[in-house]
Design an enzyme around this catalytic site. Structure first.
Site, PDB file in Angstrom:
ATOM      1  N   ARG A 298      28.809  10.798   2.154  1.00  0.00           N
ATOM      2  CA  ARG A 298      26.820  11.491   1.366  1.00  0.00           C
ATOM      3  C   ARG A 298      26.302  10.572   1.175  1.00  0.00           C
ATOM      4  NH1 ARG A 298      31.061  13.029  -0.743  1.00  0.00           N
ATOM      5  NH2 ARG A 298      31.921  14.841  -0.930  1.00  0.00           N
TER       6      ARG A 298
ATOM      7  N   CYS B 141      35.392  11.705  -1.678  1.00  0.00           N
ATOM      8  CA  CYS B 141      35.092  10.739  -0.720  1.00  0.00           C
ATOM      9  C   CYS B 141      36.175   9.275  -1.151  1.00  0.00           C
ATOM     10  CB  CYS B 141      33.719  10.556  -0.767  1.00  0.00           C
ATOM     11  SG  CYS B 141      33.376   9.406  -2.138  1.00  0.00           S
TER      12      CYS B 141
ATOM     13  N   SER C   8      25.231   9.144  -4.146  1.00  0.00           N
ATOM     14  CA  SER C   8      24.851   9.883  -5.163  1.00  0.00           C
ATOM     15  C   SER C   8      24.202   9.245  -6.424  1.00  0.00           C
ATOM     16  CB  SER C   8      26.103  10.894  -5.666  1.00  0.00           C
ATOM     17  OG  SER C   8      26.372  12.004  -4.389  1.00  0.00           O
TER      18      SER C   8
ATOM     19  N   HIS D 201      34.814   5.008  -0.903  1.00  0.00           N
ATOM     20  CA  HIS D 201      35.157   3.803  -2.060  1.00  0.00           C
ATOM     21  C   HIS D 201      36.559   2.531  -1.331  1.00  0.00           C
ATOM     22  CE1 HIS D 201      32.237   5.393  -4.269  1.00  0.00           C
ATOM     23  NE2 HIS D 201      32.918   6.681  -3.791  1.00  0.00           N
TER      24      HIS D 201
ATOM     25  N   CYS E  47      27.833  14.389  -6.036  1.00  0.00           N
ATOM     26  CA  CYS E  47      29.284  13.907  -6.714  1.00  0.00           C
ATOM     27  C   CYS E  47      29.372  13.428  -7.464  1.00  0.00           C
ATOM     28  CB  CYS E  47      30.221  12.741  -5.078  1.00  0.00           C
ATOM     29  SG  CYS E  47      31.342  12.336  -5.446  1.00  0.00           S
TER      30      CYS E  47
ATOM     31  N   CYS F 287      36.700   8.570  -6.723  1.00  0.00           N
ATOM     32  CA  CYS F 287      36.327   9.700  -6.197  1.00  0.00           C
ATOM     33  C   CYS F 287      37.339  10.826  -6.012  1.00  0.00           C
ATOM     34  CB  CYS F 287      35.790   9.752  -4.781  1.00  0.00           C
ATOM     35  SG  CYS F 287      34.443  11.217  -5.351  1.00  0.00           S
TER      36      CYS F 287
HETATM   37 NI1  NFE Z   1      32.891  11.123  -4.533  1.00  0.00          NI
HETATM   38 FE1  NFE Z   1      31.245   9.802  -2.151  1.00  0.00          FE
HETATM   39  C1  NFE Z   1      30.674  10.404  -0.491  1.00  0.00           C
HETATM   40  C2  NFE Z   1      30.510   8.259  -2.128  1.00  0.00           C
HETATM   41  S1  NFE Z   1      29.171   9.894  -3.469  1.00  0.00           S
HETATM   42  S2  NFE Z   1      31.475  11.550  -3.149  1.00  0.00           S
HETATM   43  O1  NFE Z   1      30.657  10.280  -0.289  1.00  0.00           O
HETATM   44  O2  NFE Z   1      29.752   7.138  -1.796  1.00  0.00           O
HETATM   45  O3  NFE Z   1      27.910  10.031  -3.299  1.00  0.00           O
END
Ligand code: NFE
Ligand code: MG
Length: 578
Positions: free
Chosen positions: A481, A65, A504, A69, A548, A62
């Site tokens: 999220r 965020c 997400s 990760h 996201c 991503c």
């Molecule tokens: Ni791409 Fe994320 C967050 C993660 S998505 S934004 O917060 O993990 O659901």
């Protein structure tokens, strides 16, 4: 006759998302399907790689965020190898996490979701003096709402409105829609904060870079700890973080919090935002360590909206399945055994009513087949909502004093009943309240770090990887999220399998084998839409989850095959075809 409405692409989100709803003659949604239309991927390329390198790759899932990760991937490898990281490293990771949340939540409200609540064009009709006085109703120390500030905001936006392209970034919205409820003065206050929030974004990015080296993809976490040693020992760097943090915290308290109270006041009776949520199960995982064994948020889940009980999570019961997702194996698999093998079957041919009322050829979702790149995560076979609302509900029911006090005060200030939490309005308020709790409590981690550095300067644990041993581990927590988990198996010193089960993905999941809808879909069912050609209510519900899709669909075609082709017509006046 029932009509099918397609909203594609849903804009002001991260990624590519399509929603299709079937609406009866009464304007009420009878069924709903949500599809991610683009696929990417990282679980596949993780295989065979050195686990120490994976966190840097996994944060590329991503661009929003990133740090979530990065952190959960690092934690997964640490868990697998049995590493306990130093206390200093835990606290620095928390300070970086605060930078992420205080960046992410205000951006979501002001720049993505806020214009579902705030009618920008109405703000141009406002009386700036009245608006300036009104701002004191929602906070004692308003930001950016002096009469002259507000006049300037109106001048700036009027220039946009007169530009040949008309309203620039605010063009092509559903201005004047009957479900916009704020007065011109309230809209002007929020519009001023929209512009201010652009500056605050920059500051939050700088906060992350102090300990992360750069932003959006920081680089100072390593398996075992952190590398920003010189920064935490440098008083000017620490001071810089503190000053920027305090400005962010002030913005959260006196703009974001104040504006959500204002929105709650006028939207409390708007049916489309106080419609009860569809999936009433909520799950969250503890996160935000601010002191030894002291976390701001708790773990657990609640079922059927029953806040008299909270249950412990059994990680064995987490699965992902693909009955309606474009992957080979439909079976519900635990993430340690998860598979990511694509099977794209596309959309089906049909005819729908075009924007001018004529019948047009269209591709529509085949709800009885596979229809999304998003998998369907389930807990004990049940769909779960994850995110700030789940986080606060779980912590509240666990007896978390900080969360209880913050939520209770908001309910008292706004006069909203507890039931209002289980709605779109509640979800949007919960995101702000989570930011408020972080704004109020992160300095505990900061002060604990300063105290601890006086007696202990460890920042990284040592470890070895035995090539003859097999390992497995996971990194779990709550990110902006919702609940995020990364799962790794290591064999012969390299990654054998990698799965990320992402917030997400939980919320935007398609149906499962039992026909159970994920939270987005379930929330749309029963929604009354005032004007089928302007489905603002659909977008408002979906945006409240802060989708996201890059995160939700972190898979790609490693052979570079073209999977499908998309055309975007910039002159098409809305993103909706009826
Ligand atoms: Ni791409 Fe994320 C967050 C993660 S998505 S934004 O917060 O993990 O659901
Ligand atoms: Mg995954």
């Amino acid at each position: 006759m029932a009509k099918r409405i397609i909203v594609d692409p849903i804009t002001r989100i991260e990624g590519h998302l399509r929603a299709e709803v079937i609406v009866g003659d009464d304007g009420v949604v009878q069924d709903a399907f949500v599809s991610s239309t683009l696929w990417r991927g990282l679980e596949v390329i993780a295989k065979g790689r050195d686990p120490r390198n994976l966190p840097l790759m996994m944060q590329r899932i991503c661009g929003v965020c990133t740090y979530s990760h990065y952190l959960k991937s690092t934690m997964a490898v640490e868990d697998a190898l049995g590493i306990k990281i130093p206390y200093n490293a835990e606290l620095v990771r928390t300070l970086m996490n605060a930078a992420l949340f205080l960046h992410d939540h205000p951006v979501h409200f002001y720049h993505l979701h806020g214009v579902d609540w705030v009618d920008i064009t109405s703000a141009l009709q406002a009386d700036p003096r009245k608006a300036s006085e009104l701002a004191f109703k929602y906070t004692d120390s308003p930001i950016g709402t002096g009469e002259n500030d507000l006049k300037k905001v109106q001048e700036t936006i009027t220039k946009f409105a007169k530009h040949p392209q008309g309203l620039g970034p605010f063009a092509n919205a559903y201005w004047g829609h009957s479900t916009y409820k704020m007065s011109p003065e309230q809209n002007l206050i929020a519009l001023s904060h929209y512009l201010k929030a652009l500056e605050m974004q920059r500051m939050a990015a700088q906060m992350m870079a102090i300990f992360g080296g750069k932003q959006p993809h920081p680089q100072s976490l390593v398996v075992g700890g952190i590398t920003s040693v010189m920064d935490i020992l440098d008083p000017s760097r620490m001071g810089e973080y503190m000053v920027k943090f305090q400005k962010m915290a002030d913005f959260v308290t006196n703009a974001y919090h104040a504006d959500i109270k204002m929105a709650a006041e006028v939207y409390a009776t708007e049916g489309s935002v106080v419609k009860p949520v569809g999936v009433k199960n909520f799950m969250a995982y503890k996160d935000f360590m601010v002191g030894k064994d002291e976390y701001l948020f708790d773990s657990g889940y609640i079922l059927n909206g029953d806040i008299s009980k909270v249950f412990d999570i059994d990680e064995e019961l987490i699965t992902e399945e693909a009955t309606h997702s474009w992957y080979e194996n439909d079976k519900a698999l635990h993430p340690y055994d998860g598979e990511t093998s694509p099977k794209y079957t596309g959309f089906k041919d049909s005819q729908t009513v075009g924007p001018d009322g004529q019948m047009i050829d269209s591709k529509i979702i085949d709800e009885n087949a596979k229809y999304s790149w998003i998998k369907a995560p389930r807990y004990d076979g049940k769909p779960m909502e994850v995110g700030p609302l789940a986080c606060l509900l779980v912590s509240y029911v666990r007896g978390n004093k900080i969360v209880q006090a913050t939520v209770n005060k908001f309910l008292k200030d706004t006069g909203l009943p507890v039931a209002a939490l289980f709605t779109t309005l509640g979800r949007t308020a919960a995101r702000m309240l989570q930011a408020q709790i972080i704004a109020d409590n992160t300095m505990k981690a900061f002060n604990n770090l300063i105290q601890n550095l006086k007696v202990d300067q460890e920042t990284c644990a040592t470890y070895t990887i035995d090539k003859d041993k097999e390992y497995k581990g996971r990194g779990m927590g709550d990110v902006p999220r919702g609940m995020l988990s990364h799962w790794i198996r290591i064999k012969n010193g390299v990654c054998e399998n990698y799965q990320a089960v992402v917030p997400s993905t939980w919320n935007a999941s398609p149906k499962d084998a039992q026909g159970q809808h994920g939270p987005y879909e379930a929330d749309l069912i029963g929604l009354k839409i005032a004007d089928l050609s302007k489905p603002l209510e659909i977008i408002r519900i979906i945006h409240s989850y802060d989708p996201c899709i890059a995160c939700a669909v972190h898979v790609m075609d490693t052979k570079g095959n073209k999977l499908s082709e998309y055309k975007v017509d910039p002159l098409y006046d809305t993103s909706c075809s009826v």
